[in-house]
Design a protein around this motif. Sequence first.
Motif, PDB file in Angstrom:
ATOM      1  N   ALA A 350     -14.574 -38.814  35.039  1.00 54.77           N
ATOM      2  CA  ALA A 350     -14.708 -38.536  33.605  1.00 54.77           C
ATOM      3  C   ALA A 350     -15.556 -37.298  33.329  1.00 54.77           C
ATOM      4  N   ARG A 351     -16.337 -36.870  34.307  1.00 52.72           N
ATOM      5  CA  ARG A 351     -17.119 -35.645  34.162  1.00 52.72           C
ATOM      6  C   ARG A 351     -16.284 -34.399  34.471  1.00 52.72           C
ATOM      7  N   GLY A 352     -15.049 -34.624  34.892  1.00 53.75           N
ATOM      8  CA  GLY A 352     -14.216 -33.510  35.294  1.00 53.75           C
ATOM      9  C   GLY A 352     -14.528 -33.012  36.686  1.00 53.75           C
ATOM     10  N   GLN A 431      -7.427 -35.049  25.531  1.00 58.61           N
ATOM     11  CA  GLN A 431      -6.471 -36.162  25.513  1.00 58.61           C
ATOM     12  C   GLN A 431      -6.898 -37.301  26.437  1.00 58.61           C
ATOM     13  N   ILE A 432      -7.476 -36.959  27.592  1.00 59.40           N
ATOM     14  CA  ILE A 432      -7.764 -37.993  28.603  1.00 59.40           C
ATOM     15  C   ILE A 432      -9.236 -38.398  28.634  1.00 59.40           C
ATOM     16  N   GLY A 433     -10.042 -37.828  27.759  1.00 63.35           N
ATOM     17  CA  GLY A 433     -11.440 -38.218  27.680  1.00 63.35           C
ATOM     18  C   GLY A 433     -12.287 -37.730  28.829  1.00 63.35           C
ATOM     19  N   VAL A 434     -11.970 -36.549  29.345  1.00 57.65           N
ATOM     20  CA  VAL A 434     -12.714 -35.951  30.449  1.00 57.65           C
ATOM     21  C   VAL A 434     -13.506 -34.755  29.926  1.00 57.65           C
ATOM     22  N   ASP A 435     -14.691 -34.531  30.487  1.00 57.56           N
ATOM     23  CA  ASP A 435     -15.515 -33.402  30.073  1.00 57.56           C
ATOM     24  C   ASP A 435     -14.784 -32.083  30.326  1.00 57.56           C
TER      25      ASP A 435
END
Length: 573
Positions: A350-352, A431-435
């Motif tokens: 999620a942090r990319g 869209q995907i909730g990633v940083d």
Amino acid sequence: MQEQEFDLVVVGTGAGALLAAVRAADEGLKTLVIEKTDLVGGTSAISGGGIWIPDNYDMPKAGLRDSIDAAFKYVKACAKGLASDDRVLAYVETARVMAQYLQTIGIPYRCVPKYSDYYPEMDGALPGGRTMDPVDYNAAQLGLGGLAQLRPTSPGQLILGRMHINAFEAHSMLAREFKSNFTLAGMMLRYFLDYPWRRKTRRDRRLTGGQALMGGLFAALRKRKVELWLNSPLQDLIVEQGRVSGVTVLRDGQTVTVRARRAVLLGAGGFERNQQMREQYLPKPTDAAWPATPPKANTGDAIRAGAAVGGALHLMGHTWGAPTLEVPKEEKFRALFVERSLPGCMVVNARGERFLNESGPYPEFQQAMFSNHAATGGAVPAWIIFDADFRQQQPIGPMMPGKAVPDSKLRKSWLGTVYWKGETLDELAAQIGVDPAGLKRSAARMTEFAQTGVDLDFRRGSNAFDRYYGDPRRKNPNLGPIAKGPFYAMKLLPGDIGTKGGLLTDREGRVLDEQGQVIEGLYCVGNNSASVMGPAYPGAGSTLGPAMTFAYRAVAHMVGKPIALQRLDLLGA
């Protein structure tokens, strides 16, 4: 209550179970096979069908050499003390004998010379040859009736949802070998010209992978007229005078008692489809929907039945892990085995941020997801990211390469469920909730690695296993830029292809109690038992190989012909 009697009762119809039944019939035992579902084959039928067989009969033909010493050293190190040394030795010695038996009953295998063991840096590992793939099988030998009872393979194992493909063909296409286009054309021509067969069934005449293995075993079972009861779940094991002497089975709505004069052999799979058992034993988060195995099967019934009569449980916190993704309207999640090795993709949290070698063994992939999620809270789900060039050239999950099936031809319902798409990385991240900042840094760094050919973070592409499903035309077969929009993402979950834990057994496949004593009359194989590989996955075929090898040893033992260990010196004896 009805009552029947056999020499051997086999519970389950996967590879280990059916091999035991066929071998028992060859030894003259009156055998019954019971299966809880309405189809034969279990997880084995939807698998790749590979078996990991050290020093196998086909290696010399490929100019390869192996030894029991090296294989024992390798598996012992992989097992990390969680499988007894004599059991490890029994496996590496007997596996090649079992493979020869398969050949004699009409199921020949061939080694895959360039398919490396999963941990090539470990002492005793080989860069290829120990994994064997089944030779294509003609379904006409099984017959239409038998084929209708054989569990169909997963959609991901088929070309255009219809045509079977074997491991050699799949590698040729993904590696973009010159012959691959001709191979594909030949497969399609063969299928569509086989009109007489296609008039009878939509299923391909040519069976490959797990379909070839289980088609061959099922045909062998039918040829020997072994009795088979479908839709007949195990209820309980019967114990009399300290010995397992039979089973009770629910058949046609009635409880049937079946006596077993010699033994009961459990081969009914693991417990990955049992949410309560997953929560009791496996790492969290966990969900019975995530596995890539048949729904309504592998619910741990036979494990619980064995434990109820005193069987010890072992390795219950481990699975044959694999990242999986959901495809709407498919009955089970799809495992992502090879596409993540292709150049031009990366996996982030999620942090990319990347947190693993995307091309590594799938059990380690799953464990890295759990580990990173514990540290960051953002790796379940994780996201596989790729750009327009990757989308155009490569298959991934249910999506064929864009040059064959462009986005406009994909199911509209897949957008936002199977895949996400953004013109920029910022748009995709939203869209995907990633940083977004982390995602852009990771993509830029991967693009740099593709140019230099060196992954400074996770050494992706640095060993033979990684490179097997890469593009050999690149500086590093597994690294490609992620720079050209639009950009894509797919959601990955820490799924599995079965659990590793189950009833603890000895080198003959006999179930042991908590004191290490044999429970007489009870044998167990496959994912029903605790894996001989411990927490590891030494190479492709490390599930089916042991399942059938210990089934082979179990039958030998129960008929009074135990297979002696040859290299006792390796045990220090």
